[in-house]
Design a protein around this motif. Sequence first.
Motif, PDB file in Angstrom:
ATOM      1  N   THR A 195       0.855  -1.192   0.000  1.00 36.76           N
ATOM      2  CA  THR A 195       0.000   0.000   0.000  1.00 36.76           C
ATOM      3  C   THR A 195       0.886   1.236   0.000  1.00 36.76           C
ATOM      4  OG1 THR A 195      -0.200   0.114   2.427  1.00 36.76           O
ATOM      5  CG2 THR A 195      -1.886  -1.143   1.252  1.00 36.76           C
ATOM      6  N   ASP A 216       9.262   9.155  -5.861  1.00 34.94           N
ATOM      7  CA  ASP A 216      10.213   8.874  -4.768  1.00 34.94           C
ATOM      8  C   ASP A 216      10.400   7.373  -4.560  1.00 34.94           C
ATOM      9  OD1 ASP A 216      10.618  11.591  -4.081  1.00 34.94           O
ATOM     10  OD2 ASP A 216       8.836  11.597  -2.803  1.00 34.94           O
ATOM     11  N   GLY A 226      -3.352   3.416   7.518  1.00 32.71           N
ATOM     12  CA  GLY A 226      -2.464   4.578   7.379  1.00 32.71           C
ATOM     13  C   GLY A 226      -1.260   4.234   6.538  1.00 32.71           C
ATOM     14  N   SER A 227      -0.631   5.242   5.930  1.00 32.75           N
ATOM     15  CA  SER A 227       0.422   4.958   4.953  1.00 32.75           C
ATOM     16  C   SER A 227       1.827   5.350   5.403  1.00 32.75           C
ATOM     17  CB  SER A 227       0.079   5.630   3.617  1.00 32.75           C
ATOM     18  OG  SER A 227      -0.192   6.995   3.800  1.00 32.75           O
ATOM     19  N   ILE A 278      17.189   4.130   3.456  1.00 30.77           N
ATOM     20  CA  ILE A 278      16.166   5.079   2.963  1.00 30.77           C
ATOM     21  C   ILE A 278      16.242   6.316   3.866  1.00 30.77           C
ATOM     22  CG2 ILE A 278      13.705   5.424   2.431  1.00 30.77           C
ATOM     23  CD1 ILE A 278      13.402   2.392   2.146  1.00 30.77           C
ATOM     24  N   HIS A 288       7.792  14.150  -2.833  1.00 30.34           N
ATOM     25  CA  HIS A 288       6.555  14.224  -2.040  1.00 30.34           C
ATOM     26  C   HIS A 288       6.550  15.432  -1.099  1.00 30.34           C
ATOM     27  CE1 HIS A 288       2.995  12.780   0.085  1.00 30.34           C
ATOM     28  NE2 HIS A 288       3.640  12.813   1.232  1.00 30.34           N
ATOM     29  N   GLY A 308       8.359  12.337   3.253  1.00 30.95           N
ATOM     30  CA  GLY A 308       8.526  11.471   2.083  1.00 30.95           C
ATOM     31  C   GLY A 308       9.210  10.162   2.439  1.00 30.95           C
ATOM     32  N   HIS A 327       6.839   7.576   4.157  1.00 29.38           N
ATOM     33  CA  HIS A 327       5.969   6.837   3.238  1.00 29.38           C
ATOM     34  C   HIS A 327       6.730   5.725   2.521  1.00 29.38           C
ATOM     35  CE1 HIS A 327       2.209   9.166   3.223  1.00 29.38           C
ATOM     36  NE2 HIS A 327       2.934  10.252   3.386  1.00 29.38           N
ATOM     37  N   VAL A 328       7.913   6.048   2.011  1.00 28.81           N
ATOM     38  CA  VAL A 328       8.674   5.052   1.242  1.00 28.81           C
ATOM     39  C   VAL A 328       9.053   3.865   2.136  1.00 28.81           C
ATOM     40  CG1 VAL A 328      10.763   4.638  -0.116  1.00 28.81           C
ATOM     41  CG2 VAL A 328       9.497   6.780  -0.402  1.00 28.81           C
ATOM     42  N   SER A 373       5.939   1.651   2.880  1.00 26.65           N
ATOM     43  CA  SER A 373       5.507   0.826   1.742  1.00 26.65           C
ATOM     44  C   SER A 373       6.424  -0.374   1.543  1.00 26.65           C
ATOM     45  CB  SER A 373       5.463   1.663   0.461  1.00 26.65           C
ATOM     46  OG  SER A 373       4.423   2.614   0.545  1.00 26.65           O
ATOM     47  N   VAL A 374       7.703  -0.214   1.831  1.00 21.46           N
ATOM     48  CA  VAL A 374       8.646  -1.329   1.697  1.00 21.46           C
ATOM     49  C   VAL A 374       8.396  -2.390   2.773  1.00 21.46           C
ATOM     50  CG1 VAL A 374      11.077  -2.005   1.904  1.00 21.46           C
ATOM     51  CG2 VAL A 374      10.449  -0.022   0.520  1.00 21.46           C
ATOM     52  N   LEU A 375       8.205  -1.952   4.015  1.00 19.85           N
ATOM     53  CA  LEU A 375       8.035  -2.924   5.103  1.00 19.85           C
ATOM     54  C   LEU A 375       6.652  -3.565   5.060  1.00 19.85           C
ATOM     55  CD1 LEU A 375       9.551  -4.242   7.375  1.00 19.85           C
ATOM     56  CD2 LEU A 375       8.804  -2.420   8.907  1.00 19.85           C
TER      57      LEU A 375
END
Lengths: 139, 139, 139
Positions: free
Chosen positions: A52, A62, B45-46, B71, B79, B88, B91-92, B95-97
């Motif tokens: 997500t 990014d 949540g993101s 990261i 972002h 930013g 968020h990155v 999303s990876v984890l």
Amino acid sequence: MTIVTKSATIQTKGNCDISDITSEVTAKVNESGISNGTVTLFITGSTGAITTIEYEPRLLSDFKNMWDRVIPQNIPYEHNKTWGDGNGHSHVRASVLGPSLSIPFVNKRLTLGTWQQIVFIDFDNRPRTREIVLQIMGE
Amino acid sequence: MTIVTKSATIQTKGNCDISDITSEVTAKVNESGISNGTVTLFITGSTGAITTIEYEPRLLSDFKNMWDRVIPQNIPYEHNKTWGDGNGHSHVRASVLGPSLSIPFVNKRLTLGTWQQIVFIDFDNRPRTREIVLQIMGE
Amino acid sequence: MTIVTKSATIQTKGNCDISDITSEVTAKVNESGISNGTVTLFITGSTGAITTIEYEPRLLSDFKNMWDRVIPQNIPYEHNKTWGDGNGHSHVRASVLGPSLSIPFVNKRLTLGTWQQIVFIDFDNRPRTREIVLQIMGE
């Protein structure tokens, strides 16, 4: 308890193409007739993955930049000697991010945040037609 | 087969704050009355994510250092130009984890190892109140 | 709906040893007698993880090289001061890759791609005997 299996087919451009599949997943959950349960999403194939993210164009940029930095395309991969298709980096990235995601839903609503979308990432180095499996279990 | 949905609210400090939620998950599984099944944990949540780790202070420090190295916060993120909230990197990383984790339990016991705890990681750059969804399915 | 819990024991060499467990998972799903459902795989322990990959020797080498590059063994880890067992990198890698994987199956067939195998990765720095939990839910 009921179980319903569906699939979604999507066209991608490859090269870290990020597709927002939230509305398709929502539609399939609604079609299932199940009100409360979990949808298990699974990517068939070894160069695609699922997670997500806030689907905001600059953040997507990014996210792509991070992969180029951490698992670059332009370094030697042994795999590229085996098949010669130049997608060693695609496989390694997909294995790290992972092919499965499980999302609960309550009263037919996925428990996502407002700024949280479900995305399929195609790491392969060419356009692909992809199949995503959606298995919906609940009551 | 029964399905029970619960949620847990936790306060975090942000900035890679790592919360051990094992005892809360164990308690919710016990409350459900289900003996054998799977608990699906999902982060709404993101900028938050979930995994397991040995909850040992020095290892938590190693885990945070890894994110700062791989990261980093202090590089440009597109972002941050969109919203100006400077998260930013949060968020990155999230999303990876990834936002979901599925853990089987047998005779009301989660199948965790002795040195394996369930953790919520808040990657956002400020304190947050977070909701974690727990969906327990089994019999 | 039925639920069946099984486990698989595997011997590993440690140090990013990658074991193809696809045929064992397929066999356990068949033994369960369940035709359609999801198998939830969970790694008990905090230095092992699970994902899918094309099980091709050169790609496995690329995958290992990526871990050595991104989360190296030969940098200082605080965790190594606590226990002195030198596996700080093993823990960090395992937490990033994650301990759980959920795979749907339909008519007793896992929804894997042709070039996609289920793998257990032992990141620990020594040979280990490992237990993988397989929980099969469906009808």
